[in-house]
Design an enzyme around this catalytic site. Structure first.
Site, PDB file in Angstrom:
ATOM      1  N   HIS A 166       0.815  -1.220   0.000  1.00 55.61           N
ATOM      2  CA  HIS A 166       0.000   0.000   0.000  1.00 55.61           C
ATOM      3  C   HIS A 166       0.847   1.268   0.000  1.00 55.61           C
ATOM      4  CE1 HIS A 166      -3.508  -2.504   1.859  1.00 55.61           C
ATOM      5  NE2 HIS A 166      -3.280  -2.783   0.598  1.00 55.61           N
TER       6      HIS A 166
HETATM    7  C1  LIG Z   1       0.594  -7.159  -5.372  1.00 52.71           C
HETATM    8  C2  LIG Z   1      -0.357  -6.070  -4.923  1.00 52.71           C
HETATM    9  C3  LIG Z   1      -1.488  -6.438  -4.204  1.00 52.71           C
HETATM   10  C4  LIG Z   1      -2.377  -5.440  -3.755  1.00 52.71           C
HETATM   11  N1  LIG Z   1      -3.557  -5.815  -3.170  1.00 52.71           N
HETATM   12  C5  LIG Z   1      -4.475  -4.872  -2.905  1.00 52.71           C
HETATM   13  C6  LIG Z   1      -5.794  -5.236  -2.504  1.00 52.71           C
HETATM   14  O1  LIG Z   1      -6.144  -6.407  -2.446  1.00 52.71           O
HETATM   15  N2  LIG Z   1      -6.673  -4.241  -2.200  1.00 52.71           N
HETATM   16  C7  LIG Z   1      -6.317  -2.922  -2.293  1.00 52.71           C
HETATM   17  O2  LIG Z   1      -7.150  -2.060  -1.964  1.00 52.71           O
HETATM   18  N3  LIG Z   1      -5.107  -2.552  -2.709  1.00 52.71           N
HETATM   19  C8  LIG Z   1      -4.191  -3.490  -3.058  1.00 52.71           C
HETATM   20  N4  LIG Z   1      -2.990  -3.110  -3.567  1.00 52.71           N
HETATM   21  C9  LIG Z   1      -2.701  -1.673  -3.679  1.00 52.71           C
HETATM   22  C10 LIG Z   1      -3.489  -0.981  -4.787  1.00 52.71           C
HETATM   23  O3  LIG Z   1      -3.587  -1.808  -5.914  1.00 52.71           O
HETATM   24  C11 LIG Z   1      -2.784   0.337  -5.112  1.00 52.71           C
HETATM   25  O4  LIG Z   1      -2.815   1.167  -3.961  1.00 52.71           O
HETATM   26  C12 LIG Z   1      -3.421   1.102  -6.265  1.00 52.71           C
HETATM   27  O5  LIG Z   1      -3.538   0.295  -7.396  1.00 52.71           O
HETATM   28  C13 LIG Z   1      -2.575   2.338  -6.577  1.00 52.71           C
HETATM   29  O6  LIG Z   1      -3.092   2.974  -7.703  1.00 52.71           O
HETATM   30  P1  LIG Z   1      -2.262   4.108  -8.469  1.00 52.71           P
HETATM   31  O7  LIG Z   1      -3.146   4.620  -9.507  1.00 52.71           O
HETATM   32  O8  LIG Z   1      -1.701   5.040  -7.467  1.00 52.71           O
HETATM   33  O9  LIG Z   1      -0.997   3.346  -9.102  1.00 52.71           O
HETATM   34  P2  LIG Z   1      -0.934   2.108 -10.085  1.00 52.71           P
HETATM   35  O10 LIG Z   1      -2.216   1.366 -10.108  1.00 52.71           O
HETATM   36  O11 LIG Z   1       0.287   1.349  -9.703  1.00 52.71           O
HETATM   37  O12 LIG Z   1      -0.769   2.741 -11.529  1.00 52.71           O
HETATM   38  C14 LIG Z   1       0.363   3.385 -12.013  1.00 52.71           C
HETATM   39  C15 LIG Z   1       0.449   3.132 -13.513  1.00 52.71           C
HETATM   40  O13 LIG Z   1       1.339   4.064 -14.087  1.00 52.71           O
HETATM   41  C16 LIG Z   1       2.211   3.392 -14.987  1.00 52.71           C
HETATM   42  N5  LIG Z   1       3.435   4.189 -15.048  1.00 52.71           N
HETATM   43  C17 LIG Z   1       4.254   4.461 -14.026  1.00 52.71           C
HETATM   44  N6  LIG Z   1       5.261   5.257 -14.420  1.00 52.71           N
HETATM   45  C18 LIG Z   1       5.053   5.500 -15.730  1.00 52.71           C
HETATM   46  C19 LIG Z   1       5.761   6.253 -16.695  1.00 52.71           C
HETATM   47  N7  LIG Z   1       6.856   6.942 -16.369  1.00 52.71           N
HETATM   48  N8  LIG Z   1       5.294   6.270 -17.965  1.00 52.71           N
HETATM   49  C20 LIG Z   1       4.156   5.601 -18.285  1.00 52.71           C
HETATM   50  N9  LIG Z   1       3.454   4.862 -17.400  1.00 52.71           N
HETATM   51  C21 LIG Z   1       3.901   4.824 -16.145  1.00 52.71           C
HETATM   52  C22 LIG Z   1       2.386   2.036 -14.352  1.00 52.71           C
HETATM   53  O14 LIG Z   1       2.877   1.088 -15.269  1.00 52.71           O
HETATM   54  C23 LIG Z   1       0.991   1.746 -13.839  1.00 52.71           C
HETATM   55  O15 LIG Z   1       0.189   1.147 -14.822  1.00 52.71           O
HETATM   56  C24 LIG Z   1      -2.088  -4.069  -4.027  1.00 52.71           C
HETATM   57  C25 LIG Z   1      -0.959  -3.721  -4.761  1.00 52.71           C
HETATM   58  C26 LIG Z   1      -0.101  -4.709  -5.215  1.00 52.71           C
HETATM   59  C27 LIG Z   1       1.116  -4.315  -6.017  1.00 52.71           C
END
Ligand SMILES: Cc1cc2nc3c(=O)[nH]c(=O)nc-3n(C[C@H](O)[C@H](O)[C@H](O)COP(=O)(O)OP(=O)(O)OC[C@H]3O[C@@H](n4cnc5c(N)ncnc54)[C@H](O)[C@@H]3O)c2cc1C
Length: 666
Positions: A590
């Site tokens: 997280h």
């Molecule tokens: C293994 C795992 C299990 C989890 N289990 C849970 C769960 O069961 N329940 C829950 O609530 N949360 C869970 N989480 C946490 C939750 O999924 C994250 O908090 C949430 O997805 C974060 O969203 P975000 O949009 O901040 O980032 P992300 O969803 O990580 O999205 C970021 C995106 O940006 C892209 N990106 C990054 N840098 C660049 C760049 N420079 N150029 C182009 N693209 C780029 C990445 O490839 C990615 O697709 C889990 C996370 C993981 C890794």
């Protein structure tokens, strides 16, 4: 001018047809599993799934991509997909969504395969810096920090657990000075003109942040757990399906019963109160993962004002150093560099590791640090600080005397595959084996409206139930062989006592000015002693629940082989569990807070409460990195909420009055 089309066909109908094709593939896999490792085969199947038909928006061709869009969204993860969807609701706005990773595929969305995705290219594969305070029993004393590199981001790798947190989490965000964090509707409101208060005003006290965010949580949801249909707390019309898994083990029943016998009531933890025991509410539809992309992009894949570029890594935000205005991005694909302009804004949704990295590479970050790497400074901000995570003591394993656990080799049978592929039901529909949770408030254990410090997350199997798990966890062979190998054939379940309100904070730092070099992650777990004390209390609560008849009916018994490095302490003493937590430190993935939202008076704030980066115009962050204090929740639902709310703020700031979330302040 762009025209606006809705997707006509129900994507899930097509998906169902597609599963039949995959069925053949998986059945072959099972048949050959005698000759080659079934686990290697499963990973290969996930990789091969790329070839499967997909209805996510296509990769825009070079000759179709424009040189300029109204908005550029970096990262198609949990937040980025929501933002891209909401901004393209305005047919006059064009959006380019850029994603470093590949397409999501159907096999990735089979719940039982969640543990395997970390071994595909869909994982950025981060690791923390080595430490002698935590993850000491992991290879090279580094914690594995997986992160989604795929359309859908980490919502494709995650375990689908859907928890909102506690109302006090969000009230606290307001108390910290984020009092303008809502959609202002009243023209005379000072926040309308984006004036942030220097100190907390009386306004704060009549405006509870949870009241402001609840409509956005409801807006996300298509909630389908029949017993919890109270419209005050649940939405029915959102893009994201929330439901229970179609299958549960007898272990899950035993945990719920034993918790009740221990004085813990069954609760809708996303309802009016949070503490209690519950089966997991999941972001799942019809037994299949509901990722951010499936939920928010598939239904709009034919909108002509949305272009998407995949396999494309944004390396720099283009910022005019004279006017300090963001005007586009630079990205690399197949070794070629592209520069695309944004007429209105660049929105960063790269997640809590990549967004701070990208900001720092672009000159937005701590001055001294950037200068040491020769990066010209545009805005001196505390980017990368305030890193938070939820961690648990890992490896807490219980032996049982009935063959009811989710052992992969046992459950990947032709029968179960057929049941899953035809009906999306059965043991393969349980995401990575996660089944039940307990939220508990140690300070006010009898308050039904408590504010939990611990979550007990229960898995219907353990590290020995699936050979991939020891690799996921990164535990050393020495510990595995000594502690877990002797019970490899046993029936087991596992609990993660997970710290919900950590006090310790870490930091993300650039290692190099080269975008290809991963940043350094200092997790700093257990820097605050109270964090360890709370986890140990969580272990004790787990042991109490296990001693109740509900779990004793399964013969539940703590596995008692100690971790060799901790055997100097009396087994199951506080010192032993302290040592165990430092060796088997388990991230719940997280990561958040590295571009903290806060008022101008907050020296650590990177974005203001409208998510705009301080000191740079036309640049916003909308993802888990803006979280000021991590909520008592798994972070996917809060990130969806931030994205829905952030999208409304962007719409409002650019004069689109079609905000879809009405909030009435009393
Ligand atoms: C293994 C795992 C299990 C989890 N289990 C849970 C769960 O069961 N329940 C829950 O609530 N949360 C869970 N989480 C946490 C939750 O999924 C994250 O908090 C949430 O997805 C974060 O969203 P975000 O949009 O901040 O980032 P992300 O969803 O990580 O999205 C970021 C995106 O940006 C892209 N990106 C990054 N840098 C660049 C760049 N420079 N150029 C182009 N693209 C780029 C990445 O490839 C990615 O697709 C889990 C996370 C993981 C890794």
């Amino acid at each position: 001018m762009f025209r606006f089309h809705y997707y006509q066909q129900n994507p899930y109908t097509k998906m169902h047809q597609n599963f039949r094709q995959i069925a053949a593939l998986l059945l072959v896999l099972v048949t050959i599993s005698g000759q080659q490792s079934v686990f290697e085969g499963l990973i290969k199947t996930i990789e091969d799934g790329e070839a499967q038909w997909s209805i996510e928006p296509p990769d825009v061709a070079e000759n179709v991509m424009h040189q300029e869009y109204d908005f550029i969204v970096v990262g198609a993860g949990t937040a980025g997909c929501v933002v891209a969807n909401r901004l393209t609701e305005n047919p006059n706005w064009s959006v380019l969504l850029i994603e470093a990773g590949r397409s999501e595929n159907y096999v990735m969305d089979m719940p039982i395969l969640a543990n395997y995705l970390q071994f595909t290219e869909a994982n950025w594969g981060y690791k923390t810096e080595p430490s002698n305070q935590y993850c000491m029993g992991m290879d090279n004393q580094q914690c594995n920090w997986p992160r989604g590199k795929v359309v859908g981001g980490s919502s494709v790798l995650n375990y689908m657990i859907y928890t909102r947190g506690n109302r006090r989490d969000y009230d606290n965000w307001a108390r910290l000075g984020n009092v303008g964090w809502y959609v202002p509707r009243v023209k005379t409101d000072p926040y309308r003109v984006n004036k942030m208060p220097d100190k907390l005003s009386t306004y704060e006290f009549r405006c509870r942040s949870f009241d402001e965010v609840l409509p956005y949580f409801k807006k996300i949801e298509n909630f389908s757990i029949p017993e919890y249909s109270d419209p005050t707390y649940h939405g029915k019309d959102g893009y994201l399906s929330i439901t229970y898994a179609p299958y549960k083990t007898k272990i899950a029943d035993g945990i719920v019963k034993a918790s009740y016998e221990n004085g813990i009531r069954y609760v809708d933890y996303n309802g009016p109160t949070q503490v209690g025991v519950s089966r997991l509410q999941l972001s799942m539809r019809d037994g299949v993962r509901a990722s951010s992309s499936r939920a928010y992009l598939h239904p709009i894949s034919s909108r002509p004002n949305l272009h998407m570029k995949k396999f494309s890594m944004v390396t720099k935000i283009l910022i005019d150093p004279a006017t300090k205005t963001a005007y586009g991005v630079e990205f690399v694909r197949n070794g070629r560099t592209y520069r695309i302009r944004a007429k209105k804004e660049v929105i960063l949704s790269g997640g809590a590791i990549n967004t701070p990295q990208l900001l720092m590479l672009s000159g937005v970050g701590p001055k001294k640090h950037l200068k040491s790497l020769g990066i010209p400074v545009i805005s001196n901000l505390k980017v990368g600080y305030n890193l938070m995570d939820h961690i648990a003591l890992g490896g807490l394993t219980f032996l049982i005397n009935q063959p009811v656990s989710l052992r992969t080799q046992k459950i990947i049978t032709n029968e179960n595959l057929k049941q899953y592929l035809n009906h999306h039901k059965g043991p393969l529909s349980v995401p990575g084996g996660c089944e039940v949770l307990v939220f508990h408030d140690f300070s006010n254990p009898n308050d039904p409206d408590g504010y939990p410090e611990i979550e007990l997350l229960y898995i219907g199997g353990s590290i020995v139930s699936d050979p991939i798990l020891r690799k996921d966890f990164g535990i050393t062979d020495e510990i595995y062989d000594a502690v877990y190998k002797p019970i490899e054939n046993a029936e087991t379940f596992m609990t993660f006592p997970m710290l919900l309100r950590p006090k310790s904070k870490g930091r993300i730092v650039l290692k190099s000015a080269d975008y290809r070099v991963k940043p350094m992650i200092f997790a700093n777990y257990f820097a605050d002693k109270q964090d360890m004390d709370t986890i140990i209390k969580g272990v004790r609560l787990t042991l109490n629940i296990t001693s109740q008849p509900g779990l004793q009916a399964l013969g539940a018994k703590l596995h008692e082989i100690p971790i060799p490095q901790c055997s100097k302490y009396q087994f199951a003493s506080d010192d032993y569990f302290n040592c165990m937590a430092r060796h088997f430190t388990f991230t719940i993935y997280h990561y958040s807070g590295t571009c903290k939202m806060g008022p101008r008076t907050d020296k650590k704030a990177v974005v203001d409460p409208r998510l705009r980066v301080y000191g740079v115009k036309n640049l916003r962050v909308v993802d888990a990195s803006v979280i000021p204090v991590i909520p008592a929740a798994h972070t996917n639902a809060p990130t969806f909420m931030i994205a829905e709310k952030g999208a409304d703020m962007i719409k409002e700031d650019w004069g689109d009055e079609r905000l879809s979330c009405d909030i009435n302040f009393k």
